[in-house]
Write a protein that holds these residues in place. Structure first.
Motif, PDB file in Angstrom:
ATOM      1  N   ASP A 114       0.856  -1.175   0.000  1.00 36.68           N
ATOM      2  CA  ASP A 114       0.000   0.000   0.000  1.00 36.68           C
ATOM      3  C   ASP A 114       0.898   1.231   0.000  1.00 36.68           C
ATOM      4  O   ASP A 114       2.007   1.209   0.545  1.00 36.68           O
ATOM      5  CB  ASP A 114      -0.915   0.006   1.225  1.00 36.68           C
ATOM      6  CG  ASP A 114      -2.122   0.923   1.041  1.00 36.68           C
ATOM      7  OD1 ASP A 114      -2.404   1.311  -0.103  1.00 36.68           O
ATOM      8  OD2 ASP A 114      -2.777   1.256   2.045  1.00 36.68           O
ATOM      9  N   ALA A 115       0.410   2.309  -0.612  1.00 39.27           N
ATOM     10  CA  ALA A 115       1.242   3.495  -0.753  1.00 39.27           C
ATOM     11  C   ALA A 115       0.442   4.760  -0.487  1.00 39.27           C
ATOM     12  O   ALA A 115      -0.774   4.812  -0.729  1.00 39.27           O
ATOM     13  CB  ALA A 115       1.873   3.553  -2.143  1.00 39.27           C
ATOM     14  N   LEU A 116       1.146   5.780  -0.030  1.00 36.89           N
ATOM     15  CA  LEU A 116       0.571   7.095   0.225  1.00 36.89           C
ATOM     16  C   LEU A 116       1.437   8.123  -0.490  1.00 36.89           C
ATOM     17  O   LEU A 116       2.668   8.076  -0.408  1.00 36.89           O
ATOM     18  CB  LEU A 116       0.560   7.386   1.731  1.00 36.89           C
ATOM     19  CG  LEU A 116       0.188   8.808   2.168  1.00 36.89           C
ATOM     20  CD1 LEU A 116      -1.294   9.068   1.904  1.00 36.89           C
ATOM     21  CD2 LEU A 116       0.506   9.010   3.648  1.00 36.89           C
ATOM     22  N   ILE A 117       0.798   9.051  -1.215  1.00 38.31           N
ATOM     23  CA  ILE A 117       1.543  10.116  -1.877  1.00 38.31           C
ATOM     24  C   ILE A 117       1.156  11.463  -1.265  1.00 38.31           C
ATOM     25  O   ILE A 117      -0.024  11.734  -1.027  1.00 38.31           O
ATOM     26  CB  ILE A 117       1.307  10.117  -3.408  1.00 38.31           C
ATOM     27  CG1 ILE A 117       2.230  11.148  -4.085  1.00 38.31           C
ATOM     28  CG2 ILE A 117      -0.154  10.344  -3.761  1.00 38.31           C
ATOM     29  CD1 ILE A 117       2.289  11.025  -5.600  1.00 38.31           C
ATOM     30  N   THR A 118       2.158  12.280  -0.972  1.00 42.54           N
ATOM     31  CA  THR A 118       1.943  13.629  -0.460  1.00 42.54           C
ATOM     32  C   THR A 118       2.809  14.587  -1.265  1.00 42.54           C
ATOM     33  O   THR A 118       3.775  14.183  -1.933  1.00 42.54           O
ATOM     34  CB  THR A 118       2.298  13.740   1.038  1.00 42.54           C
ATOM     35  OG1 THR A 118       3.648  13.291   1.239  1.00 42.54           O
ATOM     36  CG2 THR A 118       1.360  12.902   1.887  1.00 42.54           C
ATOM     37  N   PHE A 119       2.473  15.868  -1.180  1.00 42.54           N
ATOM     38  CA  PHE A 119       3.174  16.881  -1.960  1.00 42.54           C
ATOM     39  C   PHE A 119       3.626  18.020  -1.056  1.00 42.54           C
ATOM     40  O   PHE A 119       2.922  18.408  -0.116  1.00 42.54           O
ATOM     41  CB  PHE A 119       2.271  17.431  -3.068  1.00 42.54           C
ATOM     42  CG  PHE A 119       1.800  16.379  -4.032  1.00 42.54           C
ATOM     43  CD1 PHE A 119       2.601  15.973  -5.090  1.00 42.54           C
ATOM     44  CD2 PHE A 119       0.552  15.773  -3.877  1.00 42.54           C
ATOM     45  CE1 PHE A 119       2.169  14.990  -5.982  1.00 42.54           C
ATOM     46  CE2 PHE A 119       0.104  14.803  -4.754  1.00 42.54           C
ATOM     47  CZ  PHE A 119       0.920  14.416  -5.810  1.00 42.54           C
ATOM     48  N   LEU A 120       4.812  18.559  -1.376  1.00 41.06           N
ATOM     49  CA  LEU A 120       5.388  19.670  -0.626  1.00 41.06           C
ATOM     50  C   LEU A 120       5.819  20.763  -1.581  1.00 41.06           C
ATOM     51  O   LEU A 120       6.212  20.491  -2.726  1.00 41.06           O
ATOM     52  CB  LEU A 120       6.611  19.208   0.183  1.00 41.06           C
ATOM     53  CG  LEU A 120       6.424  18.051   1.169  1.00 41.06           C
ATOM     54  CD1 LEU A 120       7.779  17.619   1.726  1.00 41.06           C
ATOM     55  CD2 LEU A 120       5.489  18.445   2.293  1.00 41.06           C
ATOM     56  N   SER A 121       5.769  22.004  -1.101  1.00 40.67           N
ATOM     57  CA  SER A 121       6.320  23.122  -1.865  1.00 40.67           C
ATOM     58  C   SER A 121       7.842  23.043  -1.819  1.00 40.67           C
ATOM     59  O   SER A 121       8.400  22.262  -1.048  1.00 40.67           O
ATOM     60  CB  SER A 121       5.847  24.444  -1.261  1.00 40.67           C
ATOM     61  OG  SER A 121       6.510  24.663  -0.013  1.00 40.67           O
ATOM     62  N   SER A 129      -3.153  17.584  -1.548  1.00 38.38           N
ATOM     63  CA  SER A 129      -3.012  16.514  -2.531  1.00 38.38           C
ATOM     64  C   SER A 129      -4.187  16.476  -3.493  1.00 38.38           C
ATOM     65  O   SER A 129      -4.028  16.185  -4.690  1.00 38.38           O
ATOM     66  CB  SER A 129      -2.876  15.162  -1.820  1.00 38.38           C
ATOM     67  OG  SER A 129      -1.688  15.109  -1.059  1.00 38.38           O
ATOM     68  N   THR A 130      -5.386  16.767  -2.986  1.00 41.96           N
ATOM     69  CA  THR A 130      -6.571  16.685  -3.841  1.00 41.96           C
ATOM     70  C   THR A 130      -6.575  17.759  -4.920  1.00 41.96           C
ATOM     71  O   THR A 130      -7.234  17.587  -5.951  1.00 41.96           O
ATOM     72  CB  THR A 130      -7.845  16.798  -2.995  1.00 41.96           C
ATOM     73  OG1 THR A 130      -7.786  18.000  -2.210  1.00 41.96           O
ATOM     74  CG2 THR A 130      -7.989  15.604  -2.062  1.00 41.96           C
ATOM     75  N   ASP A 131      -5.871  18.867  -4.702  1.00 45.06           N
ATOM     76  CA  ASP A 131      -5.782  19.899  -5.740  1.00 45.06           C
ATOM     77  C   ASP A 131      -4.851  19.483  -6.875  1.00 45.06           C
ATOM     78  O   ASP A 131      -4.951  19.998  -7.996  1.00 45.06           O
ATOM     79  CB  ASP A 131      -5.274  21.211  -5.135  1.00 45.06           C
ATOM     80  CG  ASP A 131      -6.296  21.865  -4.221  1.00 45.06           C
ATOM     81  OD1 ASP A 131      -7.487  21.513  -4.320  1.00 45.06           O
ATOM     82  OD2 ASP A 131      -5.899  22.702  -3.391  1.00 45.06           O
ATOM     83  N   LEU A 132      -3.930  18.579  -6.590  1.00 43.97           N
ATOM     84  CA  LEU A 132      -2.922  18.187  -7.578  1.00 43.97           C
ATOM     85  C   LEU A 132      -3.216  16.845  -8.238  1.00 43.97           C
ATOM     86  O   LEU A 132      -2.843  16.617  -9.385  1.00 43.97           O
ATOM     87  CB  LEU A 132      -1.544  18.120  -6.911  1.00 43.97           C
ATOM     88  CG  LEU A 132      -1.012  19.420  -6.302  1.00 43.97           C
ATOM     89  CD1 LEU A 132       0.277  19.156  -5.556  1.00 43.97           C
ATOM     90  CD2 LEU A 132      -0.799  20.460  -7.383  1.00 43.97           C
ATOM     91  N   LEU A 133      -3.908  15.961  -7.527  1.00 45.63           N
ATOM     92  CA  LEU A 133      -4.067  14.594  -8.024  1.00 45.63           C
ATOM     93  C   LEU A 133      -5.352  13.977  -7.474  1.00 45.63           C
ATOM     94  O   LEU A 133      -5.611  14.042  -6.270  1.00 45.63           O
ATOM     95  CB  LEU A 133      -2.865  13.746  -7.570  1.00 45.63           C
ATOM     96  CG  LEU A 133      -2.915  12.246  -7.869  1.00 45.63           C
ATOM     97  CD1 LEU A 133      -2.751  11.996  -9.364  1.00 45.63           C
ATOM     98  CD2 LEU A 133      -1.820  11.519  -7.086  1.00 45.63           C
ATOM     99  N   ARG A 134      -6.134  13.376  -8.374  1.00 45.26           N
ATOM    100  CA  ARG A 134      -7.282  12.589  -7.942  1.00 45.26           C
ATOM    101  C   ARG A 134      -6.954  11.121  -8.177  1.00 45.26           C
ATOM    102  O   ARG A 134      -6.882  10.639  -9.307  1.00 45.26           O
ATOM    103  CB  ARG A 134      -8.543  12.949  -8.740  1.00 45.26           C
ATOM    104  CG  ARG A 134      -9.802  12.252  -8.219  1.00 45.26           C
ATOM    105  CD  ARG A 134     -10.936  12.301  -9.229  1.00 45.26           C
ATOM    106  NE  ARG A 134     -10.703  11.413 -10.375  1.00 45.26           N
ATOM    107  CZ  ARG A 134     -10.950  10.103 -10.368  1.00 45.26           C
ATOM    108  NH1 ARG A 134     -11.401   9.512  -9.277  1.00 45.26           N
ATOM    109  NH2 ARG A 134     -10.734   9.386 -11.466  1.00 45.26           N
TER     110      ARG A 134
END
Length: 224
Positions: A114-121, A129-134
Protein backbone atom coordinates in the motif's frame (compact mmCIF):
# COMPACT_ATOMS: atom_id res chain seq x y z
CA UNK A 1 63.02 15.25 -15.06
CA UNK A 2 61.37 12.24 -13.40
CA UNK A 3 60.41 14.43 -10.46
CA UNK A 4 58.79 16.94 -12.82
CA UNK A 5 56.84 14.20 -14.58
CA UNK A 6 55.57 12.90 -11.26
CA UNK A 7 54.44 16.41 -10.31
CA UNK A 8 52.65 16.80 -13.64
CA UNK A 9 50.97 13.41 -13.24
CA UNK A 10 49.84 14.34 -9.72
CA UNK A 11 48.46 17.66 -10.96
CA UNK A 12 46.50 15.95 -13.77
CA UNK A 13 45.02 13.44 -11.31
CA UNK A 14 44.08 16.23 -8.91
CA UNK A 15 42.38 18.22 -11.67
CA UNK A 16 40.54 15.15 -12.91
CA UNK A 17 39.34 14.33 -9.40
CA UNK A 18 38.18 17.91 -8.86
CA UNK A 19 36.34 17.92 -12.19
CA UNK A 20 34.66 14.60 -11.39
CA UNK A 21 33.51 15.88 -8.01
CA UNK A 22 32.07 19.04 -9.55
CA UNK A 23 30.28 16.93 -12.16
CA UNK A 24 28.83 14.69 -9.45
CA UNK A 25 27.60 17.66 -7.43
CA UNK A 26 26.06 19.23 -10.54
CA UNK A 27 24.35 15.95 -11.47
CA UNK A 28 22.50 15.73 -8.14
CA UNK A 29 22.36 19.45 -7.36
CA UNK A 30 18.56 19.72 -7.67
CA UNK A 31 17.78 16.81 -5.37
CA UNK A 32 20.48 17.82 -2.86
CA UNK A 33 19.03 21.34 -2.77
CA UNK A 34 15.50 19.96 -2.28
CA UNK A 35 16.68 17.82 0.64
CA UNK A 36 18.13 20.92 2.30
CA UNK A 37 15.50 23.55 1.47
CA UNK A 38 12.47 21.39 2.29
CA UNK A 39 14.24 19.75 5.25
CA UNK A 40 13.32 16.30 4.00
CA UNK A 41 14.12 13.55 6.53
CA UNK A 42 16.01 14.36 9.71
CA UNK A 43 19.29 16.26 9.75
CA UNK A 44 21.45 13.15 10.07
CA UNK A 45 19.76 11.42 7.14
CA UNK A 46 20.07 14.53 4.96
CA UNK A 47 23.79 14.70 5.75
CA UNK A 48 24.23 11.02 4.86
CA UNK A 49 22.43 11.41 1.55
CA UNK A 50 24.26 14.61 0.62
CA UNK A 51 27.63 13.01 1.36
CA UNK A 52 26.82 9.95 -0.75
CA UNK A 53 25.46 11.97 -3.67
CA UNK A 54 28.49 14.28 -3.71
CA UNK A 55 31.37 11.91 -3.12
CA UNK A 56 31.43 9.53 -6.09
CA UNK A 57 31.21 10.02 -9.83
CA UNK A 58 29.45 6.68 -10.22
CA UNK A 59 27.20 5.09 -7.63
CA UNK A 60 26.51 1.38 -7.40
CA UNK A 61 23.11 0.75 -5.86
CA UNK A 62 22.02 -0.09 -3.26
CA UNK A 63 24.18 2.14 -1.06
CA UNK A 64 24.04 1.33 2.65
CA UNK A 65 23.51 4.46 4.75
CA UNK A 66 23.29 2.71 8.12
CA UNK A 67 21.82 -0.48 9.55
CA UNK A 68 18.30 0.86 9.04
CA UNK A 69 18.43 2.38 5.56
CA UNK A 70 19.71 1.96 2.01
CA UNK A 71 19.72 4.31 -0.96
CA UNK A 72 18.14 2.15 -3.67
CA UNK A 73 18.10 4.62 -6.58
CA UNK A 74 19.09 8.21 -7.34
CA UNK A 75 18.81 10.49 -10.35
CA UNK A 76 18.87 14.21 -11.13
CA UNK A 77 15.18 14.46 -10.19
CA UNK A 78 14.68 11.97 -7.39
CA UNK A 79 15.74 9.17 -5.11
CA UNK A 80 14.32 6.08 -3.42
CA UNK A 81 15.17 4.87 0.08
CA UNK A 82 14.64 1.58 1.86
CA UNK A 83 13.63 2.82 5.30
CA UNK A 84 12.76 -0.50 6.96
CA UNK A 85 12.30 -4.16 6.12
CA UNK A 86 8.84 -3.40 4.72
CA UNK A 87 9.02 0.34 3.96
CA UNK A 88 10.38 2.61 1.23
CA UNK A 89 10.24 6.36 0.67
CA UNK A 90 10.58 7.91 -2.79
CA UNK A 91 11.27 11.58 -3.53
CA UNK A 92 10.45 13.00 -6.97
CA UNK A 93 10.82 16.60 -8.15
CA UNK A 94 7.97 17.83 -10.36
CA UNK A 95 8.88 20.90 -12.46
CA UNK A 96 6.52 23.83 -11.83
CA UNK A 97 6.53 27.57 -12.65
CA UNK A 98 7.42 28.61 -9.08
CA UNK A 99 10.02 25.90 -8.50
CA UNK A 100 9.84 22.13 -8.30
CA UNK A 101 7.01 20.59 -6.31
CA UNK A 102 8.19 17.66 -4.21
CA UNK A 103 6.23 14.40 -4.39
CA UNK A 104 6.78 11.88 -1.59
CA UNK A 105 5.62 8.28 -2.02
CA UNK A 106 5.72 6.17 1.14
CA UNK A 107 5.16 2.46 0.57
CA UNK A 108 4.74 -0.54 2.86
CA UNK A 109 5.01 -4.06 1.44
CA UNK A 110 3.52 -6.13 4.27
CA UNK A 111 1.02 -7.52 5.04
CA UNK A 112 -0.25 -5.92 1.82
CA UNK A 113 1.46 -3.46 -0.48
CA UNK A 114 0.00 0.00 0.00
CA UNK A 115 1.24 3.50 -0.75
CA UNK A 116 0.57 7.09 0.23
CA UNK A 117 1.54 10.12 -1.88
CA UNK A 118 1.94 13.63 -0.46
CA UNK A 119 3.17 16.88 -1.96
CA UNK A 120 5.39 19.67 -0.63
CA UNK A 121 6.32 23.12 -1.86
CA UNK A 122 10.03 23.83 -2.59
CA UNK A 123 10.31 25.13 0.99
CA UNK A 124 8.70 22.03 2.48
CA UNK A 125 5.18 23.37 3.08
CA UNK A 126 2.52 20.63 2.71
CA UNK A 127 0.27 21.11 -0.33
CA UNK A 128 -3.29 19.90 -0.83
CA UNK A 129 -3.01 16.51 -2.53
CA UNK A 130 -6.57 16.68 -3.84
CA UNK A 131 -5.78 19.90 -5.74
CA UNK A 132 -2.92 18.19 -7.58
CA UNK A 133 -4.07 14.59 -8.02
CA UNK A 134 -7.28 12.59 -7.94
CA UNK A 135 -6.36 8.99 -7.21
CA UNK A 136 -8.40 6.24 -8.90
CA UNK A 137 -11.33 4.52 -7.19
CA UNK A 138 -12.28 0.85 -7.25
CA UNK A 139 -14.73 1.53 -10.08
CA UNK A 140 -11.97 3.12 -12.17
CA UNK A 141 -10.11 -0.20 -12.15
CA UNK A 142 -13.23 -2.29 -12.78
CA UNK A 143 -14.63 -0.08 -15.55
CA UNK A 144 -14.69 -1.92 -18.89
CA UNK A 145 -14.00 -5.38 -17.46
CA UNK A 146 -17.59 -6.69 -17.96
CA UNK A 147 -17.55 -8.78 -14.81
CA UNK A 148 -19.94 -11.76 -14.89
CA UNK A 149 -22.50 -12.26 -12.15
CA UNK A 150 -20.60 -14.79 -10.10
CA UNK A 151 -19.14 -15.53 -6.71
CA UNK A 152 -15.67 -14.72 -8.08
CA UNK A 153 -16.81 -11.26 -9.22
CA UNK A 154 -18.35 -10.57 -5.82
CA UNK A 155 -15.15 -11.69 -4.14
CA UNK A 156 -13.05 -9.41 -6.36
CA UNK A 157 -15.15 -6.41 -5.37
CA UNK A 158 -14.74 -7.36 -1.72
CA UNK A 159 -10.95 -7.59 -2.14
CA UNK A 160 -10.93 -4.11 -3.67
CA UNK A 161 -12.85 -2.50 -0.80
CA UNK A 162 -11.10 -0.75 0.80
CA UNK A 163 -8.78 -0.05 -2.11
CA UNK A 164 -5.03 -0.50 -1.62
CA UNK A 165 -2.61 0.54 -4.37
CA UNK A 166 1.03 0.51 -5.38
CA UNK A 167 2.36 3.81 -6.76
CA UNK A 168 5.39 3.96 -9.05
CA UNK A 169 6.89 6.32 -11.63
CA UNK A 170 7.03 5.28 -15.27
CA UNK A 171 10.60 4.84 -16.46
CA UNK A 172 9.89 5.19 -20.18
CA UNK A 173 8.40 8.68 -20.19
CA UNK A 174 10.27 12.01 -20.19
CA UNK A 175 7.26 13.58 -18.44
CA UNK A 176 6.76 12.53 -14.80
CA UNK A 177 4.04 9.87 -15.06
CA UNK A 178 2.50 8.15 -12.06
CA UNK A 179 1.44 4.51 -12.39
CA UNK A 180 -1.17 3.09 -10.02
CA UNK A 181 -2.12 -0.57 -9.70
CA UNK A 182 -4.44 -2.19 -7.15
CA UNK A 183 -3.01 -4.71 -4.69
CA UNK A 184 -4.95 -7.59 -3.19
CA UNK A 185 -4.50 -9.61 -0.01
CA UNK A 186 -5.52 -13.10 -1.11
CA UNK A 187 -6.53 -15.94 1.16
CA UNK A 188 -5.47 -19.52 0.43
CA UNK A 189 -8.96 -20.16 -0.89
CA UNK A 190 -8.65 -17.15 -3.24
CA UNK A 191 -5.42 -18.54 -4.61
CA UNK A 192 -7.16 -21.79 -5.55
CA UNK A 193 -9.88 -20.09 -7.62
CA UNK A 194 -8.99 -20.09 -11.31
CA UNK A 195 -11.95 -17.85 -12.09
CA UNK A 196 -10.89 -15.26 -9.53
CA UNK A 197 -7.30 -15.34 -10.74
CA UNK A 198 -8.51 -14.78 -14.31
CA UNK A 199 -10.50 -11.72 -13.21
CA UNK A 200 -7.56 -10.35 -11.24
CA UNK A 201 -5.34 -10.71 -14.31
CA UNK A 202 -7.66 -8.30 -16.15
CA UNK A 203 -7.18 -5.47 -13.67
CA UNK A 204 -5.26 -2.66 -15.40
CA UNK A 205 -2.63 -0.26 -14.21
CA UNK A 206 -3.67 3.38 -14.58
CA UNK A 207 -1.40 6.29 -15.54
CA UNK A 208 -1.48 10.03 -14.91
CA UNK A 209 1.06 12.56 -16.22
CA UNK A 210 2.28 15.77 -14.60
CA UNK A 211 1.15 18.79 -16.63
CA UNK A 212 3.32 21.35 -14.82
CA UNK A 213 0.57 22.37 -12.40
CA UNK A 214 -1.59 19.26 -11.80
CA UNK A 215 -1.80 15.63 -12.82
CA UNK A 216 -3.94 14.69 -15.80
CA UNK A 217 -6.95 12.33 -15.39
CA UNK A 218 -5.97 8.68 -15.16
CA UNK A 219 -6.02 6.50 -18.26
CA UNK A 220 -5.22 2.85 -18.80
CA UNK A 221 -1.50 2.14 -18.88
CA UNK A 222 -2.05 -1.55 -19.58
CA UNK A 223 -4.90 -3.39 -21.24
CA UNK A 224 -6.39 -6.77 -20.32
Amino acid sequence: MKHLLRLLFFAVCLLSSSHALRAQRAKYAAIINALREAELFDEERRAQLTTVLEQDTTLTFPVTLDQDAQLLEASEQGLRLQTSEVGTTEVRLLPAPQGSIIALIETVSSPQTDALITFLSPSGTPLSSTDLLRLPTTEDFLRGLHLPESTASDRLRTLLDPLHCALTWATTSSTPTLLVRPTLLLSEEDKQSDELKALIAQLPSLASSWSGQTFTPFVRATHP
